[in-house]
Scaffold this active site. Structure first.
Site, PDB file in Angstrom:
ATOM      1  N   ARG A 159      33.652 -21.705  17.011  1.00 39.37           N
ATOM      2  CA  ARG A 159      33.682 -22.207  18.386  1.00 39.37           C
ATOM      3  C   ARG A 159      35.105 -22.536  18.814  1.00 39.37           C
ATOM      4  O   ARG A 159      35.910 -23.000  18.016  1.00 39.37           O
ATOM      5  CB  ARG A 159      32.833 -23.484  18.479  1.00 39.37           C
ATOM      6  CG  ARG A 159      31.390 -23.214  18.772  1.00 39.37           C
ATOM      7  CD  ARG A 159      30.523 -24.427  18.542  1.00 39.37           C
ATOM      8  NE  ARG A 159      31.028 -25.659  19.123  1.00 39.37           N
ATOM      9  CZ  ARG A 159      30.415 -26.840  18.998  1.00 39.37           C
ATOM     10  NH1 ARG A 159      29.289 -26.923  18.321  1.00 39.37           N
ATOM     11  NH2 ARG A 159      30.922 -27.921  19.555  1.00 39.37           N
ATOM     12  N   ARG A 216      33.123 -24.833  10.184  1.00 40.85           N
ATOM     13  CA  ARG A 216      31.846 -24.433  10.797  1.00 40.85           C
ATOM     14  C   ARG A 216      31.935 -23.015  11.378  1.00 40.85           C
ATOM     15  O   ARG A 216      32.900 -22.644  12.030  1.00 40.85           O
ATOM     16  CB  ARG A 216      31.470 -25.434  11.896  1.00 40.85           C
ATOM     17  CG  ARG A 216      30.209 -25.050  12.647  1.00 40.85           C
ATOM     18  CD  ARG A 216      29.555 -26.227  13.319  1.00 40.85           C
ATOM     19  NE  ARG A 216      30.350 -26.868  14.359  1.00 40.85           N
ATOM     20  CZ  ARG A 216      29.951 -27.956  15.009  1.00 40.85           C
ATOM     21  NH1 ARG A 216      28.788 -28.516  14.715  1.00 40.85           N
ATOM     22  NH2 ARG A 216      30.717 -28.486  15.931  1.00 40.85           N
ATOM     23  N   LYS A 262      23.974 -33.185  12.668  1.00 41.21           N
ATOM     24  CA  LYS A 262      22.837 -33.474  13.560  1.00 41.21           C
ATOM     25  C   LYS A 262      21.933 -32.257  13.731  1.00 41.21           C
ATOM     26  O   LYS A 262      20.721 -32.344  13.599  1.00 41.21           O
ATOM     27  CB  LYS A 262      23.317 -33.867  14.971  1.00 41.21           C
ATOM     28  CG  LYS A 262      24.184 -35.086  15.059  1.00 41.21           C
ATOM     29  CD  LYS A 262      24.457 -35.448  16.521  1.00 41.21           C
ATOM     30  CE  LYS A 262      25.318 -34.462  17.293  1.00 41.21           C
ATOM     31  NZ  LYS A 262      26.730 -34.450  16.896  1.00 41.21           N
ATOM     32  N   ARG A 279      37.597 -34.791  20.227  1.00 37.08           N
ATOM     33  CA  ARG A 279      36.152 -35.021  20.336  1.00 37.08           C
ATOM     34  C   ARG A 279      35.728 -36.239  19.519  1.00 37.08           C
ATOM     35  O   ARG A 279      34.828 -36.976  19.922  1.00 37.08           O
ATOM     36  CB  ARG A 279      35.385 -33.773  19.882  1.00 37.08           C
ATOM     37  CG  ARG A 279      35.356 -32.695  20.978  1.00 37.08           C
ATOM     38  CD  ARG A 279      35.133 -31.317  20.409  1.00 37.08           C
ATOM     39  NE  ARG A 279      33.897 -31.202  19.680  1.00 37.08           N
ATOM     40  CZ  ARG A 279      33.717 -30.391  18.628  1.00 37.08           C
ATOM     41  NH1 ARG A 279      34.700 -29.635  18.206  1.00 37.08           N
ATOM     42  NH2 ARG A 279      32.556 -30.327  18.053  1.00 37.08           N
ATOM     43  N   ARG A 317      24.574 -39.180  24.685  1.00 38.90           N
ATOM     44  CA  ARG A 317      25.894 -39.466  24.125  1.00 38.90           C
ATOM     45  C   ARG A 317      26.643 -40.598  24.787  1.00 38.90           C
ATOM     46  O   ARG A 317      27.786 -40.892  24.412  1.00 38.90           O
ATOM     47  CB  ARG A 317      26.788 -38.223  24.236  1.00 38.90           C
ATOM     48  CG  ARG A 317      26.424 -37.208  23.236  1.00 38.90           C
ATOM     49  CD  ARG A 317      27.577 -36.279  23.027  1.00 38.90           C
ATOM     50  NE  ARG A 317      27.027 -35.026  22.590  1.00 38.90           N
ATOM     51  CZ  ARG A 317      27.646 -34.187  21.797  1.00 38.90           C
ATOM     52  NH1 ARG A 317      28.856 -34.437  21.394  1.00 38.90           N
ATOM     53  NH2 ARG A 317      27.048 -33.090  21.436  1.00 38.90           N
TER      54      ARG A 317
HETATM   55  P1  ADP Z   1      29.010 -31.185  18.214  1.00 43.88           P
HETATM   56  O1  ADP Z   1      27.753 -30.818  17.493  1.00 43.88           O
HETATM   57  O2  ADP Z   1      30.229 -30.703  17.505  1.00 43.88           O
HETATM   58  O3  ADP Z   1      29.085 -32.634  18.561  1.00 43.88           O
HETATM   59  P2  ADP Z   1      27.865 -30.051  20.621  1.00 43.88           P
HETATM   60  O4  ADP Z   1      27.548 -28.627  20.452  1.00 43.88           O
HETATM   61  O5  ADP Z   1      26.751 -31.038  20.482  1.00 43.88           O
HETATM   62  O6  ADP Z   1      29.034 -30.394  19.588  1.00 43.88           O
HETATM   63  O7  ADP Z   1      28.577 -30.311  22.023  1.00 43.88           O
HETATM   64  C1  ADP Z   1      29.628 -29.505  22.462  1.00 43.88           C
HETATM   65  C2  ADP Z   1      30.234 -30.054  23.726  1.00 43.88           C
HETATM   66  O8  ADP Z   1      29.253 -30.066  24.780  1.00 43.88           O
HETATM   67  C3  ADP Z   1      30.744 -31.491  23.676  1.00 43.88           C
HETATM   68  O9  ADP Z   1      32.040 -31.562  23.142  1.00 43.88           O
HETATM   69  C4  ADP Z   1      30.691 -31.885  25.163  1.00 43.88           C
HETATM   70  O10 ADP Z   1      31.754 -31.298  25.876  1.00 43.88           O
HETATM   71  C5  ADP Z   1      29.414 -31.206  25.626  1.00 43.88           C
HETATM   72  N1  ADP Z   1      28.229 -32.076  25.494  1.00 43.88           N
HETATM   73  C6  ADP Z   1      27.168 -31.855  24.674  1.00 43.88           C
HETATM   74  N2  ADP Z   1      26.240 -32.827  24.800  1.00 43.88           N
HETATM   75  C7  ADP Z   1      26.714 -33.701  25.723  1.00 43.88           C
HETATM   76  C8  ADP Z   1      26.230 -34.913  26.304  1.00 43.88           C
HETATM   77  N3  ADP Z   1      25.056 -35.453  25.951  1.00 43.88           N
HETATM   78  N4  ADP Z   1      27.002 -35.520  27.225  1.00 43.88           N
HETATM   79  C9  ADP Z   1      28.168 -35.008  27.611  1.00 43.88           C
HETATM   80  N5  ADP Z   1      28.691 -33.881  27.105  1.00 43.88           N
HETATM   81  C10 ADP Z   1      27.988 -33.209  26.172  1.00 43.88           C
END
Ligand code: ADP
Ligand code: ZN
Length: 218
Positions: free
Chosen positions: A160, A127, A13, A171, A88
């Protein structure tokens, strides 16, 4: 213009959003980056966010929406933004729809990246991220020229806390339960653009980003 990126953790993404951002000249906004910044800076909100993010659980919808509202009100987002990870859950999507009604903005496209599960887990564990500029690398698919050092700024690369196999599996479960239903939500609104991103068919971020921009022009 609003573009929403959907897809599993580490599906690409952020990488696709960055390329589309350059092509369209609107900012790519990553919820994870904003949350992690608060966590490393140990702000008041950061301490709260940390509880969820380190466990790989979702941050409560109300906090997410508040932070999105704040970010979209900044000057650079006046013509729109690409939302990477911000929407999300169904309640977040509904709250965002309300927010858009109030501001008169609209969603142009929702990009859903389809990546085979085995590839997802590989992508998560391979990553690496630059501490300084947040550039994202993959030790197999897109390694930095010098191991552990960012090509762009010379910063140190790190993994991370939540990018371990075990946390990634958690996740991924959260993604299937909470986020995957969003494809139906946006499909019903006629906004969904689902597309495969996979090394198995040699279709990676640049090609996907090009197709997203082409879709917008249709
Ligand atoms: P990835 O790209 O691996 O999906 P992100 O960096 O987007 O990870 O997100 C890391 C963490 O931040 C998620 O696992 C969650 O805990 C939190 N997070 C990010 N965006 C949201 C959202 N829209 N709603 C709830 N939690 C979120
Ligand atoms: Zn860097």
């Amino acid at each position: 213009m609003i573009i929403i990126m959907l897809g599993a953790p580490a599906s690409g993404k952020g990488s696709v959003a960055e390329i589309v951002s350059e092509k369209l000249n609107i900012p790519a906004i990553s919820s994870g980056d904003i949350f992690r910044k608060h966590i490393t800076e140990k702000t008041e909100i950061g301490l709260k966010l940390n509880e969820y993010v380190t466990k790989g659980e979702l941050v409560p919808d109300s906090i997410v929406i508040e932070m999105l509202k704040e970010r979209l009100s900044e000057e650079d987002a006046k013509d729109g933004a690409i939302l990477d990870g911000f929407i999300r859950t169904i309640p977040q999507a509904e709250a965002f729809d309300k927010m858009l009604e109030e501001t008169g903005n609209k969603i142009n496209i929702v990009v859903n990246l389809e990546v085979p599960e085995q590839e997802i887990l590989e992508r998560v564990t391979n990553r690496r991220i630059c501490k300084k500029c947040k550039a994202v690398y993959n030790t197999v698919l897109s390694p930095s020229k010098v191991e552990g050092i960012c090509d762009k700024c010379g910063g140190e690369l790190y993994q991370r806390d939540d990018d371990t196999l075990e946390k990634a599996k958690n996740r991924l479960n959260v993604y299937y339960k909470e986020t995957a239903p969003l494809t139906e939500y946006y499909k019903n609104k006629g906004l969904l653009y689902s597309t495969v991103l996979s090394k198995s068919i040699n279709r990676m971020k640049d090609e996907v980003a090009k197709d997203v921009v082409a879709e917008l022009g249709k």
